[in-house]
Design a protein around this motif. Structure first.
Motif, PDB file in Angstrom:
ATOM      1  N   UNK A   6      47.467  39.938  30.646  1.00 15.89           N
ATOM      2  CA  UNK A   6      46.158  39.733  30.024  1.00 15.89           C
ATOM      3  C   UNK A   6      45.335  38.728  30.827  1.00 15.89           C
ATOM      4  N   UNK A   7      46.014  37.658  31.343  1.00 17.63           N
ATOM      5  CA  UNK A   7      45.255  36.630  32.058  1.00 17.63           C
ATOM      6  C   UNK A   7      44.676  37.167  33.362  1.00 17.63           C
ATOM      7  N   UNK A   8      45.309  38.207  33.942  1.00 17.00           N
ATOM      8  CA  UNK A   8      44.799  38.790  35.184  1.00 17.00           C
ATOM      9  C   UNK A   8      43.469  39.495  34.922  1.00 17.00           C
ATOM     10  N   UNK A   9      43.428  40.307  33.870  1.00 18.42           N
ATOM     11  CA  UNK A   9      42.182  41.004  33.549  1.00 18.42           C
ATOM     12  C   UNK A   9      41.086  40.003  33.154  1.00 18.42           C
ATOM     13  N   UNK A  10      41.510  38.983  32.383  1.00 14.26           N
ATOM     14  CA  UNK A  10      40.530  37.965  32.004  1.00 14.26           C
ATOM     15  C   UNK A  10      40.069  37.164  33.225  1.00 14.26           C
ATOM     16  N   UNK A  11      41.016  36.910  34.143  1.00 15.09           N
ATOM     17  CA  UNK A  11      40.670  36.195  35.367  1.00 15.09           C
ATOM     18  C   UNK A  11      39.717  36.987  36.229  1.00 15.09           C
ATOM     19  N   UNK A  12      39.883  38.296  36.275  1.00 10.31           N
ATOM     20  CA  UNK A  12      38.938  39.136  37.019  1.00 10.31           C
ATOM     21  C   UNK A  12      37.537  39.054  36.418  1.00 10.31           C
ATOM     22  N   UNK A  13      37.469  39.058  35.077  1.00  8.36           N
ATOM     23  CA  UNK A  13      36.162  38.955  34.424  1.00  8.36           C
ATOM     24  C   UNK A  13      35.499  37.621  34.750  1.00  8.36           C
ATOM     25  N   UNK A  14      36.327  36.544  34.781  1.00  5.90           N
ATOM     26  CA  UNK A  14      35.790  35.239  35.164  1.00  5.90           C
ATOM     27  C   UNK A  14      35.345  35.238  36.619  1.00  5.90           C
ATOM     28  N   UNK A  15      36.041  35.997  37.457  1.00  9.59           N
ATOM     29  CA  UNK A  15      35.642  36.110  38.864  1.00  9.59           C
ATOM     30  C   UNK A  15      34.293  36.812  38.987  1.00  9.59           C
ATOM     31  N   UNK A  16      34.091  37.858  38.174  1.00  7.38           N
ATOM     32  CA  UNK A  16      32.797  38.550  38.208  1.00  7.38           C
ATOM     33  C   UNK A  16      31.664  37.593  37.809  1.00  7.38           C
ATOM     34  N   UNK A  17      31.926  36.772  36.792  1.00  2.00           N
ATOM     35  CA  UNK A  17      30.906  35.797  36.382  1.00  2.00           C
ATOM     36  C   UNK A  17      30.645  34.803  37.520  1.00  2.00           C
TER      37      UNK A  17
END
Length: 891
Positions: free
Chosen positions: A790-801
């Motif tokens: 889950x943290x990987x997908x959330x981390x990707x979203x934070x990367x997009x931001x």
């Protein structure tokens, strides 16, 4: 479009010519019939009931009753005026003065007092009540338009009399409405037709309280065409100015120059526009010395003393005003705020009679007249303001009142041999509603004049007479091209091109925030040049100077607040410059300073630092401006006294793709220029809002960081920059927690491999980036490399931001390139407008302007423009009826 056809004045005369006495509802009709009398006649021929009963020209009896009563009772002037109006109105409808006492809501002590006083006066209503026409066998009486007479007027009629209708049994076809762009265009069209020679043949009907009234009067005066029937007692310029002078004596010290500009003009004083926003008492200008000294008098002034002073100053006598003050019994009274209010109320409530020369163009009020005896009649406006306000009183039969008004309206519209209806279709972006009587008279459904039979006129064909073609200039004038634009001018142009245009033509007054801003900027420049000179004593002196320079803008009670504000702003500037002293200035030329510095002159010191107030004008970029501070070779600083915006807001308001209603291109403009000076270098533009932490300073919690907003420029394309090792390391270390955790468990090659197969979208929206092919591929690569957590997908979203944040808070090569093209396009468009190929539009790139940022709001007439052009040429000719009994055929 048809109405009941009104009988022409010639036909009416033929029908009443054999009678001894003709009773008519209004004076203009009586005068018209009397002018056509073809036989000797003893006594009155055509006459109104009131003039017959009083044996004098009709006067406003409510005013004369008011003047008689104010000295006979302790009631306030407003209560007297209100009660007198009710008593006389009820008398008109019911036939007796005390009839109003039959209505419980109006049976008050004040009403009884006024009834007793009015009943004893020789008013026209009293004379009408007592008068009765002697209808002997040898005297024939006829009434024209009996339905338009009130009950009191009918009471004088004899037992036997004839009655003649003002209308035929036929219909009258309305001429087409002529639609113009504005009231000024309508007035110009009338003035293209009316001349000194034909003025006596022209009548103009308008709503006397509309914009048309002062416009047409001013235009006729300018053209030296005589007229009468229009301006009243308070339309006299000196009368208005004298009342304003009285107001000044009690207004206090906060009176602003702009509020007394008409008075100053009458006093012969010309005050520059720059002083408009300043307090009158603090403006040092000899032109206003007399007014300032007059308002400072401590001795009790009387109305007579003030009038004498005004007459002495202007060299003009105001005898009519003096007579009116004497009539009111206040000439020798002391001037107080209450006394001025009473006088102003009287002048606003009653129309003081004035002597007129009855020659030239006749101006008639649409709500007072039912007939205009002129061959050619212009009707201006014809909007809902022409509708009468029927009295909302229990003694008024509103249905009967409405029928009387609509008959008057129909008769009025058919005055003269030729009628011209000149109207607007739209004003302020909204349709203009035609007079409500048209709803009753016309069978067609409509909401605006263009829904009816109409002809549009633009500026090129507005004339209604010969010679309407504009005269060409002897020599063609080629407008000077605008080759460069400042960020402030670009902001104004993008918000509203027409406001920008007027800003180039019209002077604007000084504003307190401009004066304060300039002083703060000069102080900052002074500190950079002389940091060792500025200590606590110097700061206190600077505060004193700023208070003195801005005193004219502020109320006395606000000065201490302003003193605190200035002190905090100055200290914040000093703190910032102490920590951020400009560095590496050797690359700057020493001769690039711009303008003068107030504090340098005040303290007699030079300001010659090349880092401050740098003016630039780049012919290739077509940009110009002034840089407040060059902090370093790659950092520019701009001092701001306004509220702080975040970097993302700055970027948003400078968007080219999605225009903002708060356009601000300063950061983008200056970074574009500085890129030329420092190519291939990352740059920063910092807004320093030195008053942002004002409240925090008072609370002891301020930090300089809260004053700063920095916009960056990266000397690379966005897609290249985000592939760099530097960005990858930021995702590993400086982003949000899950992003750091995710990217630190992969490697740079995995990250950059996504860019080899997918193009990163140039968006500032993280969700849009996540939904793109690039976003999906990046998530897929990292899940495969790090794990399906889950943290990987959330981390990707934070990367997009994080990646979108670069574009939210800064610019890249393609952004600056696009801005350079944008400036070229806007200047080419601007120059097309300057050449006259199109009008400067009101709406900017974000459609309707943001009026908070418009400087010339009163000049932006927002009606829509006509698209159809129709030539209009109307002659004024002497009309000779072919048949005196049926002159309608001459139309």
């Amino acid at each position: 479009m048809s109405l009941k056809q009104s009988k022409s004045i010639e036909r009416l005369y033929q029908e009443v010519a054999d009678y001894d006495l003709v009773i008519v509802p209004d004076s203009p009709l009586a005068d018209a019939l009397n002018r056509r009398l073809e036989r000797p006649h003893f006594g009155s021929f055509a006459i109104t009931p009131r003039r017959l009963a009083t044996r004098r020209r009709e006067t406003a009896e409510d005013r004369t009753a008011f003047l008689e009563i104010i000295d006979e009772t302790d009631l306030s002037w407003k209560e007297i005026a209100y009660t007198v109006g009710n008593v006389l109105q009820c008398w008109e409808y019911r036939g007796s003065a005390d009839a109003i006492l039959e209505y419980d809501a109006f049976d008050t002590p004040a009403t009884r007092t006024v009834v007793d006083l009015v009943d004893s006066l020789q008013t026209s209503s009293r004379l009408l009540t007592e008068y009765e026409i002697d209808g002997g066998t040898d005297k024939s009486v006829v009434v024209v338009g009996e339905r338009q007479l009130t009950n009191l007027e009918r009471s004088i009629l004899p037992n036997e009399y004839a009655s003649i209708d003002r209308f035929t049994g036929k219909t009258f076809d309305l001429p087409a409405f002529r639609i113009f762009d504005s009231p000024a265009a309508i007035v110009d069209a009338v003035l293209d037709t009316v001349t000194q020679e034909n003025a006596d043949d022209v009548g103009i009907v308008l709503n006397s309280s509309s914009d048309y009234s002062p416009l047409i009067e001013s235009a006729l005066e300018t053209a030296e065409i005589s007229y009468y029937g229009g301006p009243g007692f308070m339309d006299v310029r000196d009368h208005r100015a004298f009342v304003q002078l009285l107001r000044c004596t009690t207004a206090g010290s906060d009176t602003r120059v702009h509020s007394v500009k008409p008075l100053l003009s009458c006093l012969g004083a010309t005050v520059p526009v720059e002083h408009d926003e300043k307090r009158l008492v603090d403006v040092d200008d000899p032109e206003i010395d007399w007014l300032r000294e007059f308002t400072r008098q401590t001795d009790a002034l009387t109305f007579e003393a003030a009038l004498n002073a005004y007459e002495d100053r202007t060299g003009r006598t105001l005898e009519a005003f003096r007579d009116e003050l004497e009539e009111l019994g206040v000439l020798e009274d002391p001037i107080t705020a209450d006394a001025i209010d009473r006088l102003a109320f009287y002048l606003e409530t009653y129309e003081v009679p004035i002597d007129r020369d009855n020659e030239g163009v006749l101006l008639a009020d649409a709500k007072s007249a039912s007939y205009v005896d002129r061959p050619v009649v212009f009707y201006l406006g014809l909007d809902e303001e022409w509708t009468h306000d029927s009295p909302n009183r229990p003694w008024v039969d509103r249905d009967a009142e409405y029928e009387r008004n609509i008959d008057s309206f129909q008769s009025l519209l058919q005055s003269g041999a030729t009628q011209h209806y000149l109207v607007q279709d739209v004003a302020g972006g909204s349709p203009i509603t035609p007079c409500l009587y048209f709803d009753e008279l016309l069978e067609t459904e409509f909401e605006r004049f263009s829904d009816l039979e109409s002809v549009r006129h633009d500026r090129s064909n507005r004339s209604l007479g010969d010679g309407f073609d504009p005269e060409p200039l002897d020599v063609a004038v080629e407008p000077e091209r605008v080759e460069a634009v400042s960020q402030s001018s670009l902001n104004s142009y993008i918000n509203s091109p027409r406001d920008y245009f007027f800003g180039r033509l019209v002077e604007t007054p000084d504003k307190h925030y401009f004066v304060e801003g300039n002083l703060f900027h000069d102080f900052a420049e002074f500190v950079v040049n002389h940091p060792e000179f500025v200590d606590d004593a110097c700061l206190e002196e600077v505060v004193d100077v700023m208070i003195e320079e801005t005193r004219a803008f502020h109320r006395t009670l606000d000065l201490e607040t302003q003193r605190t504000r200035y002190r905090i702003g100055l200290e914040t500037i000093c703190e910032y410059l102490d920590e951020q002293t400009p560095t590496e200035m050797t690359f700057l030329t020493p001769s690039s300073g711009w303008g003068t510095n107030f504090f340098a002159e005040y303290f007699d010191r030079d300001v010659d630092s090349p880092a401050t107030e740098r003016w630039f004008e780049d012919e290739d970029l077509r940009l110009k401006g002034k840089i407040d501070l060059v902090q370093s070779p790659t950092q520019l600083v701009d001092f701001k006294s306004g509220s702080r915006n975040s970097a993302s807001q700055v970027i948003k308001h400078a968007s080219i793709e999605e225009p903002s209603d708060k356009p601000n291109f300063q950061a983008l403009c200056y970074l574009t220029y500085w890129r030329q000076q420092q190519p291939a270098e990352p740059l920063e533009f910092t807004f320093f809002h030195f008053l942002e932490t004002l409240d925090d300073v008072v609370a002891g919690e301020a930090t300089l960081e809260d004053c700063l907003t920095t916009v960056t420029y990266h000397p690379a394309a966005f897609d290249e920059y985000v592939q760099s090792q530097l960005v990858y390391e930021e995702l590993c270390e400086d982003a949000a927690n899950d992003c750091n955790k995710t990217f630190s468990k992969t490697d740079y090659e995995t990250y950059v491999s996504v860019f080899d197969t997918h193009e990163i979208p140039k968006t500032r929206d993280a969700d849009e980036m996540a939904d793109s092919a690039f976003g999906e591929a990046l998530v897929e690569h990292l899940v495969e490399d790090v794990g399906d957590y889950k943290y990987v997908k959330n981390g990707c979203m934070q990367a997009f931001r994080h990646l979108c944040g670069y574009r939210k808070e800064g610019y890249f090569e393609e952004d600056i390139d696009a801005f350079e093209r944008f400036v070229d396009e806007q200047l080419e468009e601007l120059n097309r407008y300057r050449r006259g190929e199109n009008r400067f539009p009101i709406c900017g790139r974000a459609d309707e302007p943001n009026y908070r940022y418009v400087n010339n709001r009163d000049m932006l007439l927002t009606e829509s423009r006509p698209t159809r052009e129709t030539t209009c040429s109307i002659q004024i000719e002497e009309t000779v009826p072919t048949d005196p009994t049926d002159s309608e055929v001459s139309r």
